[in-house]
Motif scaffolding. Structure first.
Motif, PDB file in Angstrom:
ATOM      1  N   THR A   1       2.327   1.670  -3.607  1.00  0.00           N
ATOM      2  CA  THR A   1       1.365   1.985  -4.668  1.00  0.00           C
ATOM      3  C   THR A   1       0.423   3.128  -4.318  1.00  0.00           C
ATOM      4  OG1 THR A   1      -0.205   0.331  -3.819  1.00  0.00           O
ATOM      5  CG2 THR A   1       1.399  -0.407  -5.456  1.00  0.00           C
ATOM      6  N   GLU A   2       0.563   3.672  -3.109  1.00  0.00           N
ATOM      7  CA  GLU A   2      -0.331   4.728  -2.626  1.00  0.00           C
ATOM      8  C   GLU A   2      -1.792   4.283  -2.752  1.00  0.00           C
ATOM      9  OE1 GLU A   2       0.600   8.384  -4.586  1.00  0.00           O
ATOM     10  OE2 GLU A   2       2.591   8.521  -3.692  1.00  0.00           O
TER      11      GLU A   2
ATOM     12  N   ALA B   1       0.826  -1.211   0.000  1.00  0.00           N
ATOM     13  CA  ALA B   1       0.000   0.000   0.000  1.00  0.00           C
ATOM     14  C   ALA B   1       0.858   1.257   0.000  1.00  0.00           C
ATOM     15  CB  ALA B   1      -0.929  -0.008   1.207  1.00  0.00           C
ATOM     16  N   HIS B   2       1.963   1.230   0.733  1.00  0.00           N
ATOM     17  CA  HIS B   2       2.871   2.381   0.744  1.00  0.00           C
ATOM     18  C   HIS B   2       3.493   2.597  -0.637  1.00  0.00           C
ATOM     19  CE1 HIS B   2       2.669   3.647   4.841  1.00  0.00           C
ATOM     20  NE2 HIS B   2       3.119   2.508   5.348  1.00  0.00           N
TER      21      HIS B   2
ATOM     22  N   SER C   1      -9.089   3.364   2.581  1.00  0.00           N
ATOM     23  CA  SER C   1      -9.949   4.112   3.499  1.00  0.00           C
ATOM     24  C   SER C   1     -11.269   3.424   3.795  1.00  0.00           C
ATOM     25  CB  SER C   1     -10.224   5.509   2.930  1.00  0.00           C
ATOM     26  OG  SER C   1     -10.883   5.426   1.673  1.00  0.00           O
TER      27      SER C   1
ATOM     28  N   ASP D   1      -5.617   3.183  -1.864  1.00  0.00           N
ATOM     29  CA  ASP D   1      -6.662   3.755  -1.022  1.00  0.00           C
ATOM     30  C   ASP D   1      -7.319   2.639  -0.211  1.00  0.00           C
ATOM     31  OD1 ASP D   1      -8.710   5.111   0.178  1.00  0.00           O
ATOM     32  OD2 ASP D   1      -9.861   5.445  -1.667  1.00  0.00           O
TER      33      ASP D   1
ATOM     34  N   LEU E   1      -1.924   3.822   8.219  1.00  0.00           N
ATOM     35  CA  LEU E   1      -2.468   3.570   6.887  1.00  0.00           C
ATOM     36  C   LEU E   1      -3.988   3.558   6.885  1.00  0.00           C
ATOM     37  CD1 LEU E   1      -1.347   2.913   4.040  1.00  0.00           C
ATOM     38  CD2 LEU E   1      -1.604   0.495   4.621  1.00  0.00           C
TER      39      LEU E   1
END
Length: 549
Positions: free
Chosen positions: A307-308, A304-305, A312, A310, A335
């Motif tokens: 590939t940025e 996730a870091h 949420s 989401d 995150l």
């Protein structure tokens, strides 16, 4: 979650769905049905709501509604040709067909025996021979493997189209609470797999206990924000869970499939673990719930870091199988700041979690495995059976309506695991503090947890000892930042190399059970006073042995 907690008292009051009473000396949900199928049937009300998202159909992605899954379930139940109480083995990897097969077996009054689909041909046939099923339901790959292993009984390839058939006859008979419902295989310290027999009552109690926990979290959040529970429920996004645990595990069966189904949730099935695919699915399918192990959570956080991604949508992240490292907890909170994080402690023999801590309850004791759940009695005992005091370590024992009936066809193992008055020896060493939190400090069972998978040393050692060149051997776990532990082996042998030993195990057991490292000792392995191989000494010697090899 004390029994005097006002929220607990409110949601379990007389007349509520979670009303608690006592039967046979155990706390139970008094309004629960006796037959799991009755609980499953209640999910029909979700109709056209999406139930399963799968990526393994003939045309790729499949989206199946509750109505479609129930219609498929009813068609399959017509083909089973079983009588009430017959055992049916299910052997598939995670896919829609697995879920439908389980539902059909329960609908037809059968007992679902869930095989580890990652096993070798010999392992699969050994499990089948153990439960002598009336039928085996498999996917094409596993069907071929089972036939290769020599099984010649009835076998239905669930990935093949079903022929039309007559409607399923009405069956007015209901299962009694103690009737067997499912058999889940778990290895033992003898190195032989055992089938834990879960009754309708034990599975139903575990499922309703999961729902009760969720209801209490919701009520506590509403109280925290000073709003009505109904208002809070309207603001909660539709439940969607990413299914990453194998369905033949109690975590996959319970929290990954049945619990979301009973709440009208969407189950997004992953064929195999891939962190990049996982973060993509969470964003695309608006996944709200993830139950996983630290290894997978680490992979997901790193991906996730990079590939940025989401993430949420995540509102609930549960971790089990091994302790949640504190640095992983902090990374996950950064995150997914809106997610409630929790841990649980349980086992196959208890139909799921027997201790849990969620949100603030978890953050108050991050190193714990949770607090004992309301329908569970727990005690910590010395070797002589006397009870330990607060913060005093001993073996954890539990008694609950969630506890298994016993091990299939293994009365001696059952007698060792269960006392005459129903207390289960967990084999785990731990203690309970004055606030009711459980802390696991060791395992009495000689077992390694690697990436959330249980690997029993005796099972691997049994296979190693079948290799003629090996004189003696020992396996144990060493710490690993990503996997939690890695299984390693020390052997005395002539004419072998590391690769040959690893391949020997991988060819005879599931590949994840093969040692990650094998070192060769020129000297006899150290032994204790009882002349058993001293694994404590071997662990201490491991850095030296690994560097010398």
């Amino acid at each position: 979650m004390s029994r005097v907690d006002p929220v607990f008292a409110a949601v379990t009051a007389p007349g509520t769905p979670f009303e608690i009473g006592e039967r046979e000396g155990l706390r139970t949900f008094v309004n629960a049905p006796s037959d799991l199928n009755e609980l499953i049937e209640s999910a029909r009300r979700f109709g056209e709501r999406t139930f399963i998202v799968d990526f393994d159909g003939p045309q790729g992605e499949r989206r199946l509604s509750y109505a479609e899954v129930f219609a498929w379930r009813d068609r399959l139940a017509c083909h089973l040709g079983i009588a009430r109480g017959d055992r049916v083995a299910i052997c598939m990897r995670n896919r829609a067909e697995w879920i439908v097969a389980f539902l059909a077996v329960i609908r037809a009054g059968g007992i679902a025996a869930m095989l580890n689909s990652r096993g070798s041909a010999a392992e699969l046939v050994a499990m089948i021979d153990d439960v002598t099923p009336a039928l085996v339901i498999a996917d094409s790959e596993r069907a071929a493997l089972i036939r290769e292993g020599g099984y010649r009984g009835r076998l239905l390839d669930q990935t093949e189209p079903l022929e039309d058939t007559d409607a399923l006859p009405d069956d007015n008979a209901r299962a009694a609470p103690h009737d067997p419902c499912a058999i889940l295989f778990t290895s033992g310290t003898t190195g032989r797999v055992k089938g834990a027999v879960l009754s309708h009552r034990s599975l139903i109690t575990g499922l309703l206990g999961t729902q009760l926990t969720g209801t209490m979290v919701l009520h506590n959040m509403a109280q925290q924000y000073g709003i009505a529970v109904d208002t809070m429920m309207q603001q909660v996004p539709p439940q969607a869970i990413l299914l990453v645990s194998p369905l033949f595990h109690i975590s996959g069966l319970g929290s990954g499939f049945l619990a979301p189904m009973l709440s009208g949730g969407k189950v997004v099935i992953m064929r195999r673990w891939d962190a990049e695919e996982a973060v993509g699915l969470i964003a695309r399918e608006k996944v709200t719930q993830l139950s996983t192990v630290p290894t997978m959570l680490w992979d997901m956080v790193h991906k996730a870091h990079l590939t940025e991604a989401d993430l949420s949508s995540l509102r609930n992240i549960g971790s089990g199988g091994q302790a949640l490292p504190l640095n992983l907890l902090e990374e996950t909170r950064k995150l997914c700041p809106h997610a409630v994080i929790g841990v649980g402690y349980g086992m196959t023999e208890t139909s799921g979690a027997i201790a849990q801590a969620v949100g603030e309850d978890f953050l108050r004791a991050r190193a714990s495995a949770g607090r004992v759940l309301p329908l569970v009695d727990l005690r910590v005992v010395h070797a002589d059976g006397s009870e330990c005091g607060a913060n005093e370590s001993g073996e954890i024992m539990v008694r609950s309506a969630m506890v298994m009936n016993g091990y299939w066809n293994r009365p001696e193992d059952t007698a060792k695991a269960l006392t005459p008055d129903g207390w289960l020896h967990t084999g785990d060493i731990g203690y309970q503090d004055q606030d009711g939190y459980i802390f696991i400090v060791d395992r009495a069972k000689d077992m390694v947890i690697s990436g959330g998978e249980n690997i029993y040393c005796a099972e691997v050692e049994r296979v190693l000892c079948e290799l003629p060149e090996i004189t003696e051997c020992a396996t144990f776990g060493v710490p690993d930042e990503r996997l939690g532990e890695r299984l390693v082996a020390v052997v005395q042998a002539d004419g072998l190399d590391e690769g040959a030993v690893i391949d020997w195990v991988a060819d005879r057991l599931a590949r994840y059970k093969a040692p990650a490292r094998v070192v060769f000792s020129a000297r006899p392995l150290p032994r204790n006073a009882a002349q058993k191989i001293d694994k404590i000494a071997l662990r201490a010697l491991w850095p030296q042995l690994a560097s010398e090899d």
